[in-house]
Design a protein around this motif. Sequence first.
Motif, PDB file in Angstrom:
ATOM      1  N   GLU A 431      26.149  23.981 101.235  1.00 43.13           N
ATOM      2  CA  GLU A 431      25.641  22.771 100.577  1.00 43.13           C
ATOM      3  C   GLU A 431      25.458  22.978  99.076  1.00 43.13           C
ATOM      4  O   GLU A 431      25.839  22.137  98.253  1.00 43.13           O
ATOM      5  N   VAL A 432      24.880  24.125  98.711  1.00 37.83           N
ATOM      6  CA  VAL A 432      24.641  24.422  97.300  1.00 37.83           C
ATOM      7  C   VAL A 432      25.962  24.627  96.570  1.00 37.83           C
ATOM      8  O   VAL A 432      26.135  24.213  95.411  1.00 37.83           O
ATOM      9  N   ASN A 433      26.914  25.248  97.232  1.00 40.94           N
ATOM     10  CA  ASN A 433      28.224  25.481  96.633  1.00 40.94           C
ATOM     11  C   ASN A 433      28.888  24.161  96.216  1.00 40.94           C
ATOM     12  O   ASN A 433      29.413  24.031  95.100  1.00 40.94           O
ATOM     13  N   TYR A 434      28.842  23.175  97.095  1.00 38.69           N
ATOM     14  CA  TYR A 434      29.473  21.888  96.778  1.00 38.69           C
ATOM     15  C   TYR A 434      28.669  21.108  95.724  1.00 38.69           C
ATOM     16  O   TYR A 434      29.244  20.385  94.908  1.00 38.69           O
ATOM     17  N   MET A 435      27.341  21.281  95.744  1.00 32.94           N
ATOM     18  CA  MET A 435      26.532  20.660  94.682  1.00 32.94           C
ATOM     19  C   MET A 435      26.897  21.249  93.315  1.00 32.94           C
ATOM     20  O   MET A 435      27.001  20.528  92.314  1.00 32.94           O
ATOM     21  N   PHE A 436      27.083  22.580  93.264  1.00 27.51           N
ATOM     22  CA  PHE A 436      27.491  23.236  92.021  1.00 27.51           C
ATOM     23  C   PHE A 436      28.848  22.699  91.550  1.00 27.51           C
ATOM     24  O   PHE A 436      29.051  22.441  90.366  1.00 27.51           O
ATOM     25  N   MET A 437      29.773  22.563  92.484  1.00 33.72           N
ATOM     26  CA  MET A 437      31.108  22.095  92.123  1.00 33.72           C
ATOM     27  C   MET A 437      31.053  20.696  91.509  1.00 33.72           C
ATOM     28  O   MET A 437      31.651  20.444  90.453  1.00 33.72           O
ATOM     29  N   ILE A 438      30.312  19.799  92.147  1.00 33.17           N
ATOM     30  CA  ILE A 438      30.179  18.435  91.625  1.00 33.17           C
ATOM     31  C   ILE A 438      29.494  18.455  90.258  1.00 33.17           C
ATOM     32  O   ILE A 438      29.903  17.762  89.320  1.00 33.17           O
ATOM     33  N   GLY A 439      28.435  19.286  90.117  1.00 34.86           N
ATOM     34  CA  GLY A 439      27.724  19.387  88.847  1.00 34.86           C
ATOM     35  C   GLY A 439      28.616  19.890  87.730  1.00 34.86           C
ATOM     36  O   GLY A 439      28.583  19.370  86.602  1.00 34.86           O
ATOM     37  N   CYS A 440      29.457  20.903  88.027  1.00 36.43           N
ATOM     38  CA  CYS A 440      30.361  21.447  87.009  1.00 36.43           C
ATOM     39  C   CYS A 440      31.388  20.411  86.562  1.00 36.43           C
ATOM     40  O   CYS A 440      31.713  20.316  85.368  1.00 36.43           O
ATOM     41  N   ILE A 441      31.915  19.659  87.503  1.00 33.60           N
ATOM     42  CA  ILE A 441      32.908  18.625  87.163  1.00 33.60           C
ATOM     43  C   ILE A 441      32.278  17.569  86.257  1.00 33.60           C
ATOM     44  O   ILE A 441      32.876  17.140  85.259  1.00 33.60           O
ATOM     45  N   ILE A 442      31.044  17.164  86.582  1.00 28.50           N
ATOM     46  CA  ILE A 442      30.351  16.162  85.758  1.00 28.50           C
ATOM     47  C   ILE A 442      30.100  16.704  84.346  1.00 28.50           C
ATOM     48  O   ILE A 442      30.305  15.998  83.347  1.00 28.50           O
ATOM     49  N   VAL A 443      29.663  17.982  84.246  1.00 28.84           N
ATOM     50  CA  VAL A 443      29.384  18.583  82.941  1.00 28.84           C
ATOM     51  C   VAL A 443      30.653  18.637  82.089  1.00 28.84           C
ATOM     52  O   VAL A 443      30.643  18.283  80.897  1.00 28.84           O
ATOM     53  N   CYS A 444      31.757  19.083  82.676  1.00 27.78           N
ATOM     54  CA  CYS A 444      33.018  19.174  81.925  1.00 27.78           C
ATOM     55  C   CYS A 444      33.483  17.798  81.449  1.00 27.78           C
ATOM     56  O   CYS A 444      33.925  17.640  80.310  1.00 27.78           O
ATOM     57  N   ALA A 445      33.390  16.812  82.346  1.00 26.07           N
ATOM     58  CA  ALA A 445      33.842  15.469  81.986  1.00 26.07           C
ATOM     59  C   ALA A 445      32.945  14.837  80.926  1.00 26.07           C
ATOM     60  O   ALA A 445      33.418  14.089  80.066  1.00 26.07           O
ATOM     61  N   ALA A 446      31.630  15.162  80.954  1.00 26.52           N
ATOM     62  CA  ALA A 446      30.692  14.534  80.015  1.00 26.52           C
ATOM     63  C   ALA A 446      30.681  15.213  78.650  1.00 26.52           C
ATOM     64  O   ALA A 446      30.692  14.544  77.609  1.00 26.52           O
ATOM     65  N   PHE A 447      30.690  16.554  78.621  1.00 27.72           N
ATOM     66  CA  PHE A 447      30.564  17.283  77.353  1.00 27.72           C
ATOM     67  C   PHE A 447      31.905  17.549  76.680  1.00 27.72           C
ATOM     68  O   PHE A 447      31.986  17.631  75.457  1.00 27.72           O
TER      69      PHE A 447
END
Length: 819
Positions: A431-447
């Motif tokens: 569960e945490v692994n997939y949360m990290f993946m989604i978080g990283c994608i959002i960070v890359c797309a936003a910053f």
Amino acid sequence: MNGGEADQVKIEEEKETMKNDTEKKLKDRKVSWAKLRRVDSLNLEAGRVTMAENNHSKMGWSMTLMLAFQSIGIVYGDIGTSPLYVYASTFTDGIKNNDDILGVLSLIIYTIVLIPMLKYVFIVLWANDNGNGGAFALYSLICRHINVSLAPNQQPEDMELSNYNLEIPSTKQKRAHRLKQKLEKSHFARILLLLLAIMGTSMVIGDGILTPSISVLSAVSGISKSLGQDAVVGITVAILIVLFAMQRFGTDKVGALFAPIILIWFAFIGGIGIYNLFKYDVGVLRAFNPKYIVDYFKRNGKDGWLSLGGVFLCITGSEAMFADLGHFSVRAIQISFTCITFPAILAAYIGQAAFLRKFPEKVADTFYDSIPDPLYWPTFVVAVAAAIIASQAMISGAFSIISQALSLGCFPRVKVVHTSVKHHGQVYIPEVNYMFMIGCIIVCAAFKTTDNISHAYGIAVVGDMLITTTLVSLIMLVIWKKSLWMVILFFFTFGFTEIVYFSSQITKFTGGGYFPIVLAMFLTIVMGIWHYVHKERYMFELNNKVSSEFLRELATNTHVHRVPGIGFLYSELVQGIPPIFPHLISNVQSIHSVLVFVSIKTIPVSNVASEERFLFRQVESREYRIFRCVVRRGYNDAVEEPLQFESQLIQNLKRFIQQENFMIDVNEGNTNVTTTTEQLVPISGKESSTEMDDVSGKEVKPRLSNSSNRIIPSYGGVSHVSSDSIRSLPGSVTKSSNFFAPIVQGPEEEIKFIDKEMEKGVVYMIGEAEVVAHPNSSILNKIVVNYAYRFLRKNFRQGEDSMAIPHKRLLKIGMTYEI
């Protein structure tokens, strides 16, 4: 002598041998029992301690070197890829004075020496908890030596564990003892220490999201000139998805795969750094003189202070050495850092500084511009691979500390997969692994760029470092008992350095620095809410535990029947019989022929040896055949398969019955006497028919089933409890008996009875307690309990999933607790 007589002689010899062994154990444990004055303790099994090997056991050099090699691929990816972006992040407005390069290089050199080398490698790594690192490992270590845990589930037997490693302060060390007493008496100190552990964990989780984003993005940016920034972001996202998909294979396999690549990366950056040093300007070695730091700040003033945010990025990933410690060992990390990582990154920064002395205008892309042309594309490929691996350090560390937080009741239930048989600390959390993946994608797309992410990155890292410095200082005072001046020197040297860096980082709050702070606050609130309700639930059960009078009334109740089979009734309570039991009786009026109250308890150690795991006590008279069992686990122990756990518990129960019988015989001086009186407690040497509060030592008044405390039946979404439902479960039959069965005359007959009931099946019963806020409580309490906690509980795993209880043999008992 015929066969039957020979068997009888053999049995008598075995009984005599067991009796002698038990007498020896009692003799050995006499001193320990004299210190334990609480009546409501689980007795004999606590004395059965063997000094099992733990993470502090001596490890061969071949294994140490193998772990050192693997650690290169797991731990140092982040700090090893920092040369990709440090100079660009420091000189954001260009280089105004060529000597500023020497000042920044000097800052980089001494920052690396001070924080990763001196603080982490030579000091903090030794503040481990049986080989495990991270904020919660420090908190667990403190809780073991100082009674500051908010949940009062400590038992005197826990101190007998071979991994507990507890030292009682001597009279000569009065300062440590006085501080320990003050902390134990201060409720504020208890909350503050827990809050520090939770905040440290939250910041490492934030690192686990930001590290992959900045590392991969910075490596892929080497082709931004030809493809454009949008393409770079797209490629980065694709790489991150592959990285997180690989996590399920475990640290052991991933580390063995990644280590050669990082080793090649260190060879590249170290070799290129030395090449640039001799080609462009050997004079940059003058930066080893700290005078250039003073000159740098004199020239640049406030701008120099603000640039520290970029300089600090040279040590991001240092905390991974401690957070990932459970995957390796202290010696392994010390060897790999001092012999490989440290000289390689130092050579890289020195070489880049030499290049910038000649080409200061190329500071925006220093790393790639300083690579000799023939090595450009090989270095680019290795850089991308290394950046992918850099993400692994914080991901693995985050998995480890979340596993620790989960075991200590500070994180919502998630699935923890132990990926290595050899190394207990290596875990994977889907569960945490997939949360990290989604978080990283959002960070890359936003910053989109590394400059923007770097504004957010440093705050989380330096915040975690400050918390580590504070907790280790406390450990040095109370546990290591170092001299006061050494503790002050440690705290102020590293604390002051980190505060200076933090003050520079916080100025970037509006530019992206808000992200890790908001994320850490959100995670702290989630973990705080979960632990608050977890503790209040435990206090409710403790305050409403069943009195011995209730059991005596139950024994005379002709309407309560015993059905065949063995029942395991799960509860978190370790100091008595939980209130779920009278609720079960009032609705079912039938219980199994053998009933065991099972409490899964996490001890503040990393691992509990299998022979020390189970504690038993017989409830009231033997003919009740009701037992209490505390199953002790360390926060790194894997959950056994249901059949394996079932077998272990029953085998230990039968061993307890044998040893308890001999215990009674020894106390009475008779080898043939059996008894049906209440369990004798050797730590007090007295019989007792009253429950004792394990926390305060005060007598608890009897609580019958009609207690004034509010316990409200609840059947919503839970299996309805009835006698028919118990009888319909696997292994149960419809025939029932009165509460009392014929008196068992000896342990052999009782063990045979348990084996017979085992064949009829085991049923797992778990209390499905619906927790609601008390009507008279505050509005804040109602929001926390009725909405926030309920949402978390419904959207994370249920208790039976985390305990590996087979669903086909599970009976849920619904209740409502008002807290």
